[in-house]
Write an enzyme that holds these catalytic residues in place. Structure first.
Site, short mmCIF file in Angstrom:
data_model
loop_
_atom_site.label_atom_id
_atom_site.label_comp_id
_atom_site.label_asym_id
_atom_site.label_seq_id
_atom_site.Cartn_x
_atom_site.Cartn_y
_atom_site.Cartn_z
N LYS A 42 2.50 -3.65 -19.47
CA LYS A 42 1.43 -4.36 -18.80
C LYS A 42 1.84 -5.81 -18.48
CE LYS A 42 -2.62 -4.98 -20.98
NZ LYS A 42 -3.25 -6.33 -20.96
N ASP A 78 -0.58 -8.00 -30.56
CA ASP A 78 -1.37 -6.96 -29.91
C ASP A 78 -1.40 -5.66 -30.71
OD1 ASP A 78 -2.20 -8.50 -27.78
OD2 ASP A 78 -0.54 -7.91 -26.49
N ARG A 134 -7.54 -1.92 -27.41
CA ARG A 134 -6.68 -1.69 -28.57
C ARG A 134 -7.49 -1.23 -29.78
NH1 ARG A 134 -2.14 -2.80 -26.08
NH2 ARG A 134 -1.93 -4.70 -24.86
#
Length: 466
Positions: free
Chosen positions: A51, A350, A426
């Protein structure tokens, strides 16, 4: 219920994307039932394009002189936000959906003539990368652009970006505002600066370097800890040399980006969810091929190794200057807690939600140091991780900016669990993996938010269990 974006070309897909972003993935109150895995995860797979690299390939190509060729671009809501915004600024985007679900084609940039004045505010959707990098891209041009976003993005801090850009000569209205919507008034006479960033942030660094590309002189960005270096690796592909070390990056301007060819490797952040699912589910053994092995992005593999997980990384090539290769992962029945120090957090930021789930199954206490940045992601991920693990019966707590998790090697998840992703992709995948690997169905509220980064998550899981 399909969670994949199935448009055949980006010109057609943009109309659908406009609708999807307007609806906002965090707005849906509905829950999706996630079935347990039908068997072990086995075999090889490719995850969607990275991404972070996809955003930069689109944005840098839009800035460049000439037509760039990009392949492997992630087709997700976030990346579509970047595509939609650069089209509104005058770039010509001709990308088509490929058999593997990625986007490929040409992007003709505005080059030396600069972006055009858009007719209306630029809607960045849920994408912080789009909003923050655009601030640097718009900085050197004599236009007035309003940046907006959905309800989640409108709560995320922008002062970290506006502060250094104002030192370079950019103005923002309303003055002193911390969040979107913001109106940016660029300056044709940007000043090069040396800036000491208050936090390690690839988005901050990139915004300053992109603005510095058009400033007279050398712009320097110093960081307190290492952040992702995709920008430093990619700018030279567009004809802009950069100087970089672990904690310093610089660019000398003025320069105009030149068209390039970029091939986007697989996203390690997406791969992390498959890897962790394999580590937790008996009998699993998977290989993820052609994935980015940028050392700033695969900290999760080193963390899993420290927990005793059977995970291996093998480099086999590169995409430009981005290393790529394979990640292998096998079921590991005996995991142990560990400590992840502050200087390594940027490389796992992340992946902390899914790593926290693995830690919940480990013997002992796992500590993530200085993870306060999680509070200003798509939602307060720190509080959400603690709350979700408490639902599972796992002791987890915050102490200042540190996250503590006391694992349970014999953790069992009761049936009937429902998790709230809070519209965070996420978190949605983390709680889905919790149920899948425990052998019980769970419900995840706002699961459709996975479209932000990994639209084919469920279908890839299904493919690995066949």
């Amino acid at each position: 219920m399909s969670h994949e974006l199935n448009n055949t070309s980006i010109s057609n897909a943009l109309d659908a994307a406009d609708f999807e972003v307007a609806a906002a993935p965090c707005a849906s109150p509905e829950s999706t039932e996630i079935a347990p895995l039908a068997g072990p995860l086995r075999g090889s797979i490719h995850v969607p394009g990275d991404k972070s690299i996809s955003h930069r390939a689109v944005l840098f190509s839009a800035m460049a002189e000439g037509t760039s060729r990009v392949t492997g671009v992630l087709d997700s809501e976030d990346v579509r936000s970047s595509i939609r915004c650069v089209r509104a600024l005058g770039a010509e985007v001709s990308l088509e959906k490929q058999p593997d679900g990625s986007l490929a084609g040409g992007i003709t940039g505005w080059g030396a003539q600069g972006p055009k004045q858009p007719d209306e505010p630029l809607d960045c959707g849920n994408s912080g990368t789009t909003a923050r990098l655009l601030m640097g891209i718009l900085a050197p041009w004599d236009i007035r652009v309003t940046l907006s976003g959905d309800s989640s993005l409108s709560t995320r801090p922008m002062r970290r970006i506006t502060a250094p850009l104002m030192k370079m000569g950019v103005r923002f209205e309303p003055e002193g505002r911390e969040h979107l919507p913001l109106t940016e008034i660029g300056s044709a006479n940007l000043r090069a600066i040396e800036y000491d960033a208050p936090m390690a942030s690839a988005q901050l660094k990139t915004a300053v370097l992109l603005a510095g590309t058009y400033a007279q002189g050398t712009t320097v960005l110093n960081e307190p800890a290492r952040s992702r270096n995709h920008t430093e690796l990619m700018l030279p592909q567009y004809g802009v040399p950069t100087t970089a070390s672990d904690l310093m990056s610089s660019v000398e301007g003025p320069r105009v980006l030149q068209a390039s060819e970029v091939s986007v490797p697989g996203d390690p952040s997406s791969a992390a969810f498959l890897v962790c699912a394999a580590v937790l589910h008996p009998g699993s053994a998977i290989q993820i091929e052609n994935v980015s092995l940028n050392t700033a992005r695969i900290g999760f593999t080193r963390t899993l190794e420290r927990m005793g997980a059977q995970v291996e990384v093998a480099r086999s090539g590169s995409s430009g200057k981005e290393p790529s290769g394979m990640i292998e992962a096998c079921y590991t029945p005996h995991l142990k807690g560990c400590e992840i120090p502050a200087q390594h957090i940027a490389s796992v930021i992340d992946e902390i939600p899914i790593l926290a789930l693995v830690a919940a199954h480990a013997q002992g206490v796992t500590v993530f140091r200085q993870v306060g940045e999680l509070r200003v992601k798509e939602t307060d991920r720190l509080a959400a991780v603690v709350a979700g693990l408490e639902q599972l019966g796992v002791d987890a707590w915050e102490d200042g900016d540190d996250l503590f998790i006391e694992g349970q090697p014999d953790l069992r998840i009761p049936e009937g669990m429902e998790f709230d992703s809070k519209g965070d992709h996420r978190l949605a995948m983390t709680w889905a993996v919790a149920g899948m690997t425990a052998g019980v169905p769970v419900k995840v509220k706002g699961f459709e938010s996975v479209n932000i980064s990994y639209p084919g998550f469920l279908s890839d899981i299904e493919r690995l269990t066949q």
